[in-house]
Design a protein around this motif. Structure first.
Motif, PDB file in Angstrom:
ATOM      1  N   LEU A   1      -1.427 -30.488  58.334  1.00 33.38           N
ATOM      2  CA  LEU A   1      -0.555 -31.390  57.589  1.00 33.38           C
ATOM      3  C   LEU A   1      -1.237 -32.730  57.347  1.00 33.38           C
ATOM      4  O   LEU A   1      -1.174 -33.281  56.236  1.00 33.38           O
ATOM      5  N   LEU A   2      -1.931 -33.230  58.343  1.00 33.09           N
ATOM      6  CA  LEU A   2      -2.657 -34.487  58.194  1.00 33.09           C
ATOM      7  C   LEU A   2      -3.749 -34.360  57.131  1.00 33.09           C
ATOM      8  O   LEU A   2      -3.901 -35.234  56.267  1.00 33.09           O
TER       9      LEU A   2
ATOM     10  N   ALA B   1      -5.791 -35.413  51.682  1.00 40.12           N
ATOM     11  CA  ALA B   1      -6.346 -34.850  50.450  1.00 40.12           C
ATOM     12  C   ALA B   1      -5.490 -35.243  49.246  1.00 40.12           C
ATOM     13  O   ALA B   1      -6.024 -35.598  48.188  1.00 40.12           O
ATOM     14  N   ARG B   2      -4.187 -35.181  49.413  1.00 32.00           N
ATOM     15  CA  ARG B   2      -3.297 -35.576  48.319  1.00 32.00           C
ATOM     16  C   ARG B   2      -3.478 -37.053  47.971  1.00 32.00           C
ATOM     17  O   ARG B   2      -3.517 -37.423  46.803  1.00 32.00           O
TER      18      ARG B   2
ATOM     19  N   PRO C   1       1.325 -38.143  49.055  1.00 32.81           N
ATOM     20  CA  PRO C   1       1.092 -37.466  50.333  1.00 32.81           C
ATOM     21  C   PRO C   1       2.369 -36.925  50.961  1.00 32.81           C
ATOM     22  O   PRO C   1       2.325 -35.991  51.765  1.00 32.81           O
ATOM     23  N   ASP C   2       3.524 -37.459  50.568  1.00 35.56           N
ATOM     24  CA  ASP C   2       4.796 -36.988  51.113  1.00 35.56           C
ATOM     25  C   ASP C   2       5.166 -35.591  50.622  1.00 35.56           C
ATOM     26  O   ASP C   2       6.088 -34.969  51.148  1.00 35.56           O
ATOM     27  N   ASP C   3       4.440 -35.093  49.627  1.00 37.16           N
ATOM     28  CA  ASP C   3       4.682 -33.733  49.138  1.00 37.16           C
ATOM     29  C   ASP C   3       4.026 -32.678  50.030  1.00 37.16           C
ATOM     30  O   ASP C   3       4.295 -31.488  49.868  1.00 37.16           O
ATOM     31  N   ALA C   4       3.176 -33.101  50.952  1.00 41.92           N
ATOM     32  CA  ALA C   4       2.544 -32.161  51.880  1.00 41.92           C
ATOM     33  C   ALA C   4       3.616 -31.596  52.802  1.00 41.92           C
ATOM     34  O   ALA C   4       4.559 -32.285  53.176  1.00 41.92           O
ATOM     35  N   GLN C   5       3.467 -30.321  53.148  1.00 42.32           N
ATOM     36  CA  GLN C   5       4.454 -29.662  53.996  1.00 42.32           C
ATOM     37  C   GLN C   5       3.766 -28.867  55.105  1.00 42.32           C
ATOM     38  O   GLN C   5       2.640 -28.386  54.922  1.00 42.32           O
TER      39      GLN C   5
END
Length: 81
Positions: free
Chosen positions: A51-52, A57-58, A65-69
């Motif tokens: 997740l980190l 990367a985003r 970056p808040d779209d990472a899950q």
């Protein structure tokens, strides 16, 4: 979950892992119990690190970056190093 929260969680998992290993060395836990929890911690740590990496990367790509899950354990554990 932001980067700071992820890193705090990683640190918590690492502290628990160390405490569990020490308890096991002092024969305060059963081998099966310790091994099961260590495996759970390993998976949780892998998910946190993934997740980190996704967030970073985003951010580097100009994305949110808040779209990472958090990815499922089976997916994260299937990565090749």
């Amino acid at each position: 979950m932001d980067e700071k929260a992820i890193l705090e969680r990683i640190n918590d998992f690492i502290e628990e892992e160390h405490a569990l290993r020490q308890a096991h060395e002092r024969a305060e836990t059963s081998n099966a119990e310790a091994q099961a929890r260590l495996r759970d911690l390993e998976v949780a740590l892998d998910q946190c690190w993934d997740l980190l990496r996704q967030r970073r990367a985003r951010l580097a790509a100009g994305q949110n970056p808040d779209d990472a899950q958090v990815r499922p354990a089976g997916e994260v554990e299937g990565y090749r190093q």
